[in-house]
Design a protein around this motif. Structure first.
Motif, PDB file in Angstrom:
ATOM      1  N   LEU A 135       0.716  -1.211   0.115  1.00 26.65           N
ATOM      2  CA  LEU A 135      -0.008  -0.130   0.045  1.00 26.65           C
ATOM      3  C   LEU A 135       0.935   1.224  -0.136  1.00 26.65           C
ATOM      4  O   LEU A 135       1.921   1.054   0.230  1.00 26.65           O
ATOM      5  N   GLN A 136      -0.061   2.398  -0.254  1.00 30.85           N
ATOM      6  CA  GLN A 136       0.692   3.622  -0.034  1.00 30.85           C
ATOM      7  C   GLN A 136      -0.068   4.440   0.701  1.00 30.85           C
ATOM      8  O   GLN A 136      -1.542   4.596   0.581  1.00 30.85           O
ATOM      9  N   THR A 137       0.260   5.147   1.955  1.00 29.63           N
ATOM     10  CA  THR A 137      -0.702   5.941   2.577  1.00 29.63           C
ATOM     11  C   THR A 137       0.196   7.296   3.163  1.00 29.63           C
ATOM     12  O   THR A 137       1.586   7.309   2.918  1.00 29.63           O
ATOM     13  N   LEU A 138      -0.448   8.238   3.581  1.00 33.79           N
ATOM     14  CA  LEU A 138       0.147   9.236   4.091  1.00 33.79           C
ATOM     15  C   LEU A 138      -0.594   9.461   5.655  1.00 33.79           C
ATOM     16  O   LEU A 138      -1.533   9.529   5.933  1.00 33.79           O
ATOM     17  N   PHE A 139       0.416   9.628   6.467  1.00 32.74           N
ATOM     18  CA  PHE A 139       0.319   9.699   7.917  1.00 32.74           C
ATOM     19  C   PHE A 139       0.600  11.244   8.401  1.00 32.74           C
ATOM     20  O   PHE A 139       1.602  11.830   8.121  1.00 32.74           O
ATOM     21  N   GLN A 140      -0.308  11.651   9.170  1.00 32.96           N
ATOM     22  CA  GLN A 140      -0.097  12.874   9.881  1.00 32.96           C
ATOM     23  C   GLN A 140      -0.657  12.836  11.306  1.00 32.96           C
ATOM     24  O   GLN A 140      -1.839  12.166  11.040  1.00 32.96           O
ATOM     25  N   GLY A 167       5.197  -0.207   1.339  1.00 35.23           N
ATOM     26  CA  GLY A 167       5.119  -1.634   1.795  1.00 35.23           C
ATOM     27  C   GLY A 167       3.877  -1.797   2.373  1.00 35.23           C
ATOM     28  O   GLY A 167       2.690  -1.626   1.932  1.00 35.23           O
ATOM     29  N   VAL A 168       3.786  -2.361   3.659  1.00 39.77           N
ATOM     30  CA  VAL A 168       2.783  -2.590   4.470  1.00 39.77           C
ATOM     31  C   VAL A 168       2.525  -1.434   5.165  1.00 39.77           C
ATOM     32  O   VAL A 168       1.714  -1.591   6.291  1.00 39.77           O
TER      33      VAL A 168
END
Length: 267
Positions: A15-20, A136-137
């Protein structure tokens, strides 16, 4: 955003995601013990202590560090369970970071993040404490500094199972990889949102209601829904307008976690 690129042979998803981070969350307090006992003094209803990520994190660190020390832990639970906003993962990461200091282990951030990954894919970002583009995961992290708006987070009264959503046959798993820059410019989506909306009408309703005021998005696999606002006053105004039908909270986006802000003030 959350793009699902494919399913791996081990069952996990690329996956690809954005953390804030938010300036709002659970609070943990720790007191040193010298008898090796690890006690969560404030258990969560319906969650056996042995299954709690806080206890798992403490025991795994204690075992790997081979320390004779223990700890009493108090949790003030604020974040909703099953909301997709990382409450359990951030609690586990906070426990690892705090006990590393309390037990004077001297582990570096890389070691703590590596241990955190065995507890959950999004624990490492909370260990490191900086907003990140994840691949990655969820463990391959590139630090980023997106804008830090005010958020209204709505909390539909339903708990969404991450396993259930990732197991849904209608979940798309073929998003092409995307670079960081388009993500920061808003060129992204949440691949899980159509599945969650279909399964949980409460979440779909929250998205529709918030969407009348700003772009409404799903947090991870849900169930929480959020929208960004330029000021606290504007976020508060919309929160009050929706208060009769939905519960929620207003919080400031932050590219440095509250845990790491606390550490910077102490050390």
């Amino acid at each position: 955003m959350l793009h699902i690129l494919g399913r791996r042979e081990d069952g996990y998803h690329e996956l690809q995601t954005l953390f804030q981070f938010l300036d709002y969350g659970d609070e943990l307090e720790f007191a040193l013990r010298d008898d090796g006992e690890i006690n969560l003094c404030t258990p969560i209803d319906g969650v056996p202590n042995e299954s709690n990520l806080i206890v798992k994190a403490a025991r795994r660190l204690q075992q790997l560090a081979r320390t004779p020390l223990g700890v009493d832990i108090w949790l003030k639970k604020v974040l909703p369970m099953g909301g997709g906003i990382g409450g359990g993962s951030s609690d586990a990461a906070t426990t690892l970071v705090a006990l590393n200091h309390l037990w004077q282990l001297g582990w570096d951030e890389d070691l703590l993040a590596e241990l955190g990954l065995t507890l959950g894919a999004d624990v490492p970002v909370f260990v490191r404490g900086h907003a990140a583009f994840a691949e990655g995961v969820g463990e391959k992290l590139t630090p980023v500094d997106p804008e830090e708006p005010w958020y209204l987070v709505l909390v539909p009264q339903v708990s969404v199972s991450t396993v259930e959503i990732f197991s849904d046959p209608l979940l798309t798993r073929d998003s092409p990889p995307i670079k960081v820059r388009p993500v920061l410019e808003g060129n992204s989506r949440n691949d899980c949102q159509p599945v969650v909306e279909r399964r949980y009408p409460e979440v779909r309703n929250a998205l529709n209601l918030l969407g009348k005021f700003t772009e409404a998005k799903l947090t991870g696999t849900g169930s929480c829904v959020f929208g960004a606002f330029p000021s606290k006053a504007e976020a508060d105004r919309v929160s009050h307008l929706l208060a009769e039908t939905l519960t929620g909270f207003v919080a400031k986006g932050s590219n440095v976690s509250m845990l790491h802000r606390k550490l910077q003030s102490l050390f």
